[in-house]
Write an enzyme that holds these catalytic residues in place. Structure first.
Site, mmCIF file in Angstrom:
data_model
loop_
_atom_site.group_PDB
_atom_site.id
_atom_site.type_symbol
_atom_site.label_atom_id
_atom_site.label_comp_id
_atom_site.label_asym_id
_atom_site.label_seq_id
_atom_site.Cartn_x
_atom_site.Cartn_y
_atom_site.Cartn_z
ATOM 1 N N GLY A 146 -17.686 20.157 -18.097
ATOM 2 C CA GLY A 146 -17.966 19.597 -16.781
ATOM 3 C C GLY A 146 -16.966 19.959 -15.692
ATOM 4 O O GLY A 146 -17.079 19.474 -14.567
ATOM 5 N N GLN A 147 -15.978 20.813 -15.986
ATOM 6 C CA GLN A 147 -14.995 21.205 -14.977
ATOM 7 C C GLN A 147 -15.636 22.157 -13.978
ATOM 8 O O GLN A 147 -16.220 23.161 -14.357
ATOM 9 C CB GLN A 147 -13.779 21.867 -15.635
ATOM 10 C CG GLN A 147 -12.664 22.171 -14.673
ATOM 11 C CD GLN A 147 -11.417 22.731 -15.360
ATOM 12 O OE1 GLN A 147 -11.393 22.925 -16.569
ATOM 13 N NE2 GLN A 147 -10.395 22.992 -14.577
ATOM 14 N N HIS B 10 -7.089 18.902 -12.976
ATOM 15 C CA HIS B 10 -7.000 17.680 -12.185
ATOM 16 C C HIS B 10 -7.496 16.500 -13.020
ATOM 17 O O HIS B 10 -8.381 16.637 -13.845
ATOM 18 C CB HIS B 10 -7.798 17.787 -10.878
ATOM 19 C CG HIS B 10 -9.225 18.182 -11.037
ATOM 20 N ND1 HIS B 10 -9.606 19.482 -11.349
ATOM 21 C CD2 HIS B 10 -10.358 17.467 -10.968
ATOM 22 C CE1 HIS B 10 -10.919 19.533 -11.431
ATOM 23 N NE2 HIS B 10 -11.419 18.310 -11.209
#
Length: 102
Positions: free
Chosen positions: A89-90, A96
């Site tokens: 899902g990045q 971050h």
């Protein structure tokens, strides 16, 4: 070292965006918040994802997240999320931590 082509490298250096910072990390609001409080905590140094985070920087990242939670007044009542790679899902190739609270 920062990457001049990386959006998050630029955002961690932008005083108009950053809401909390120290010499190694910066926090800024997520542009698509999923909760009342939703900020991103990112290293100033370009690190692509959690798998690339050095052992030396790892404890500092955890401490930065804790400090941001205290700064926001949500210590003891927040959740964090880290997405790794596209399959995880990045969306931005800069590590971050999502810090979210109600």
């Amino acid at each position: 070292m920062t990457d001049n082509n990386c959006l998050f490298c630029k955002l961690t250096q932008d005083p108009s965006i950053v809401i909390w910072e120290n010499d190694r990390f910066a926090a800024f609001k997520d542009i698509h918040p999923k909760d009342r409080i939703h900020v991103l905590v990112a290293p100033r140094e370009h690190v692509e994802n959690l798998d690339q985070l050095s052992k030396e920087l790892s404890p500092d990242m955890v401490e930065a997240v804790q400090e941001v939670a205290r700064f926001l007044g949500v210590e003891g009542g927040y959740r964090i999320q880290v997405n790794v790679g596209r399959a995880g899902g990045q969306e931005i190739d800069h590590l971050h931590v999502h810090l979210m609270a109600k």
